[in-house]
Design a protein around this motif. Sequence first.
Motif, PDB file in Angstrom:
ATOM      1  N   TRP A 198       0.834  -1.200   0.000  1.00 58.17           N
ATOM      2  CA  TRP A 198       0.000   0.000   0.000  1.00 58.17           C
ATOM      3  C   TRP A 198       0.871   1.253   0.000  1.00 58.17           C
ATOM      4  N   GLU A 199       1.874   1.276   0.846  1.00 57.14           N
ATOM      5  CA  GLU A 199       2.720   2.469   0.939  1.00 57.14           C
ATOM      6  C   GLU A 199       3.445   2.738  -0.378  1.00 57.14           C
ATOM      7  N   GLN A 200       3.905   1.666  -1.025  1.00 58.20           N
ATOM      8  CA  GLN A 200       4.562   1.826  -2.327  1.00 58.20           C
ATOM      9  C   GLN A 200       3.619   2.491  -3.324  1.00 58.20           C
ATOM     10  N   LEU A 201       2.374   2.065  -3.352  1.00 54.69           N
ATOM     11  CA  LEU A 201       1.406   2.656  -4.265  1.00 54.69           C
ATOM     12  C   LEU A 201       1.064   4.095  -3.866  1.00 54.69           C
ATOM     13  N   LEU A 202       0.889   4.333  -2.587  1.00 56.06           N
ATOM     14  CA  LEU A 202       0.560   5.678  -2.130  1.00 56.06           C
ATOM     15  C   LEU A 202       1.646   6.676  -2.539  1.00 56.06           C
ATOM     16  N   LEU A 203       2.895   6.269  -2.403  1.00 57.39           N
ATOM     17  CA  LEU A 203       4.007   7.162  -2.745  1.00 57.39           C
ATOM     18  C   LEU A 203       4.099   7.414  -4.244  1.00 57.39           C
ATOM     19  N   SER A 204       3.458   6.551  -5.057  1.00 60.02           N
ATOM     20  CA  SER A 204       3.470   6.759  -6.511  1.00 60.02           C
ATOM     21  C   SER A 204       2.416   7.767  -6.957  1.00 60.02           C
ATOM     22  N   LEU A 205       1.546   8.174  -6.033  1.00 58.21           N
ATOM     23  CA  LEU A 205       0.461   9.106  -6.344  1.00 58.21           C
ATOM     24  C   LEU A 205       0.830  10.512  -5.878  1.00 58.21           C
ATOM     25  N   PRO A 206       0.286  11.533  -6.538  1.00 58.12           N
ATOM     26  CA  PRO A 206       0.571  12.901  -6.100  1.00 58.12           C
ATOM     27  C   PRO A 206      -0.067  13.193  -4.747  1.00 58.12           C
ATOM     28  N   ALA A 207       0.515  14.135  -4.024  1.00 55.44           N
ATOM     29  CA  ALA A 207      -0.062  14.556  -2.751  1.00 55.44           C
ATOM     30  C   ALA A 207      -1.425  15.196  -3.011  1.00 55.44           C
ATOM     31  N   PRO A 266      -1.371   8.304 -13.005  1.00 56.71           N
ATOM     32  CA  PRO A 266      -2.270   7.156 -12.913  1.00 56.71           C
ATOM     33  C   PRO A 266      -3.537   7.475 -12.120  1.00 56.71           C
ATOM     34  N   VAL A 267      -4.450   6.493 -12.103  1.00 56.02           N
ATOM     35  CA  VAL A 267      -5.730   6.617 -11.403  1.00 56.02           C
ATOM     36  C   VAL A 267      -5.804   5.540 -10.326  1.00 56.02           C
ATOM     37  N   ALA A 268      -6.242   5.931  -9.143  1.00 56.37           N
ATOM     38  CA  ALA A 268      -6.337   4.992  -8.021  1.00 56.37           C
ATOM     39  C   ALA A 268      -7.778   4.537  -7.822  1.00 56.37           C
ATOM     40  N   ALA A 269      -7.932   3.328  -7.340  1.00 53.00           N
ATOM     41  CA  ALA A 269      -9.245   2.803  -6.963  1.00 53.00           C
ATOM     42  C   ALA A 269      -9.052   1.756  -5.883  1.00 53.00           C
ATOM     43  N   LEU A 293      -5.954  -1.862  -2.760  1.00 54.95           N
ATOM     44  CA  LEU A 293      -5.681  -0.632  -3.496  1.00 54.95           C
ATOM     45  C   LEU A 293      -4.993  -0.953  -4.803  1.00 54.95           C
ATOM     46  N   CYS A 294      -5.470  -0.369  -5.901  1.00 51.32           N
ATOM     47  CA  CYS A 294      -4.790  -0.511  -7.178  1.00 51.32           C
ATOM     48  C   CYS A 294      -4.590   0.855  -7.807  1.00 51.32           C
ATOM     49  N   VAL A 295      -3.507   0.985  -8.550  1.00 57.91           N
ATOM     50  CA  VAL A 295      -3.151   2.212  -9.247  1.00 57.91           C
ATOM     51  C   VAL A 295      -2.906   1.841 -10.702  1.00 57.91           C
ATOM     52  N   ILE A 296      -3.600   2.528 -11.632  1.00 55.20           N
ATOM     53  CA  ILE A 296      -3.611   2.118 -13.037  1.00 55.20           C
ATOM     54  C   ILE A 296      -3.141   3.267 -13.918  1.00 55.20           C
ATOM     55  N   ASP A 297      -2.144   3.000 -14.749  1.00 55.70           N
ATOM     56  CA  ASP A 297      -1.693   3.934 -15.773  1.00 55.70           C
ATOM     57  C   ASP A 297      -2.638   3.807 -16.965  1.00 55.70           C
ATOM     58  N   LEU A 331      -2.203   5.875   6.366  1.00 53.68           N
ATOM     59  CA  LEU A 331      -2.891   6.908   5.598  1.00 53.68           C
ATOM     60  C   LEU A 331      -2.761   8.282   6.257  1.00 53.68           C
ATOM     61  N   GLU A 332      -2.597   8.313   7.557  1.00 55.01           N
ATOM     62  CA  GLU A 332      -2.351   9.586   8.228  1.00 55.01           C
ATOM     63  C   GLU A 332      -0.942  10.086   7.930  1.00 55.01           C
ATOM     64  N   ARG A 333      -0.010   9.154   7.804  1.00 54.87           N
ATOM     65  CA  ARG A 333       1.388   9.522   7.525  1.00 54.87           C
ATOM     66  C   ARG A 333       1.602   9.835   6.055  1.00 54.87           C
ATOM     67  N   VAL A 334       0.896   9.113   5.160  1.00 57.78           N
ATOM     68  CA  VAL A 334       1.035   9.315   3.716  1.00 57.78           C
ATOM     69  C   VAL A 334      -0.362   9.551   3.135  1.00 57.78           C
ATOM     70  N   PRO A 335      -0.915  10.719   3.338  1.00 62.10           N
ATOM     71  CA  PRO A 335      -2.284  10.978   2.847  1.00 62.10           C
ATOM     72  C   PRO A 335      -2.302  11.090   1.329  1.00 62.10           C
ATOM     73  N   ARG A 336      -3.269  10.428   0.723  1.00 56.50           N
ATOM     74  CA  ARG A 336      -3.451  10.494  -0.720  1.00 56.50           C
ATOM     75  C   ARG A 336      -4.942  10.435  -1.033  1.00 56.50           C
ATOM     76  N   ASP A 337      -5.304  10.875  -2.224  1.00 54.47           N
ATOM     77  CA  ASP A 337      -6.709  10.912  -2.646  1.00 54.47           C
ATOM     78  C   ASP A 337      -7.093   9.555  -3.226  1.00 54.47           C
ATOM     79  N   ILE A 338      -7.486   8.634  -2.347  1.00 60.94           N
ATOM     80  CA  ILE A 338      -7.807   7.271  -2.793  1.00 60.94           C
ATOM     81  C   ILE A 338      -9.217   6.864  -2.385  1.00 60.94           C
TER      82      ILE A 338
END
Length: 438
Positions: A198-207, A266-269, A293-297, A331-338
Amino acid sequence: MTSRILVPFQGEGAGEGPMTWAQGMMWRTMLESGRSMNIGGTVALPPGTTVEAMTRTLRFLMSRHPALRTRLRFTPDSPPRQVVAAAGEAVVEVVDAESDPGVAAETLRERYLGVAFEYAAEWPVRMGVVRCGGAVSHVVLVYCHLAVDSFGIDELVRDLAHLDDGGSPRESLTPLAIAARERTPAGINKSKKSLRYWEQLLLSLPAPRVAAHGDAREPRFWELTIRSPAIHLALRAITHRTGIESTFVALAAYAVARARPTGGTPVAAQLVVGNRFRPGYADVVGLLVQNGLCVIDVDGPFDDVVRRAWNAATNAFMHGYYDPAALAALLERVPRDIAYLVNDRRPGNTAAADPAAAAMPAAGEVKATTSWWSRKLDALTYTMIVNLDAAADGTDAVDVAILADTHALGPDGIEAFARDLETVLVDAASEGEPTVAQ
């Protein structure tokens, strides 16, 4: 007129312990959304069914399955604990309808689904029997979602094959046993592995950015449902062409449609993970679902996006089992729009083998699409939920329900997303090359 019948029961597996990870996640969702999340429905019964047969069925289920004998114990400053009773009395409500028993059954179903359980005092199953003119016509069964998920209900139905012979003692894991397993070193390591992914995917998304206001309405969350024969045909055609199950085709279309207004990738879902594929969990009567959690290009040809969606979803399923408290801290440490959930609830989403599956949707099917506004809610834990179901009217169509936050995406935006979703699939079925830039 309504009467009540007390149904005594007793069974094995009594005890007390912490909630399972899935129960903990569901409890958080219930608190944050303010919704009870009850699950169940109505069954029309064959002529000659008796009230006594229904009370015997409830006694059998309560005695056989510790999940149905579970209530919560609340203590200050700590999470609820699950308590399994050895014996007790359940209740069957008998409703004598004066006219249409189907209407009476629907009224009872809505009441059972809409009223929260008394988690510390009430058994997590409600049964009501509807009679008309002395003849039993329907049974309504609704469960607390902390006790079972839809797969657990399927197991209850399968176990009814032993109603007459009593069956041998069930050897499947109970929620108490699962909670204990999750707290072993092996269980904790499994959670940590999932959350590293999860953290790997979260870090791939913009803040997160300041959300653009949609067309804010009250109640805040609005649901639009479209019934689309064109989506049904398009999913079959693309599945036939790619050999990839249509649930992943639908996920790819969601990702492309979400990216189109901004071109962002990418787009998260988040996806619902049943977790029944894990060792020992296949026949559990209980709640096991969590989110993955998945992140799709979404760049490039649509068939490539479908393959990426399959890969992303497969990894989401493999990493959809974890401690929800640890996820909340992440999610509190790495907040992302998911806060987006895609849930394909259609049965049998396998690659179609018959030649008819390759048929392309025509303009007539697109014109046949209908839509309507349905639920409006005050609270929800997601920005958007997209549910796919087989058409409720039995036609060859797909019902797509889009429940979204009007503060982020107003009613016009919800309708535009629905049109984009259908267009992406129809274009992909006919041409095979829709992209975000179109």
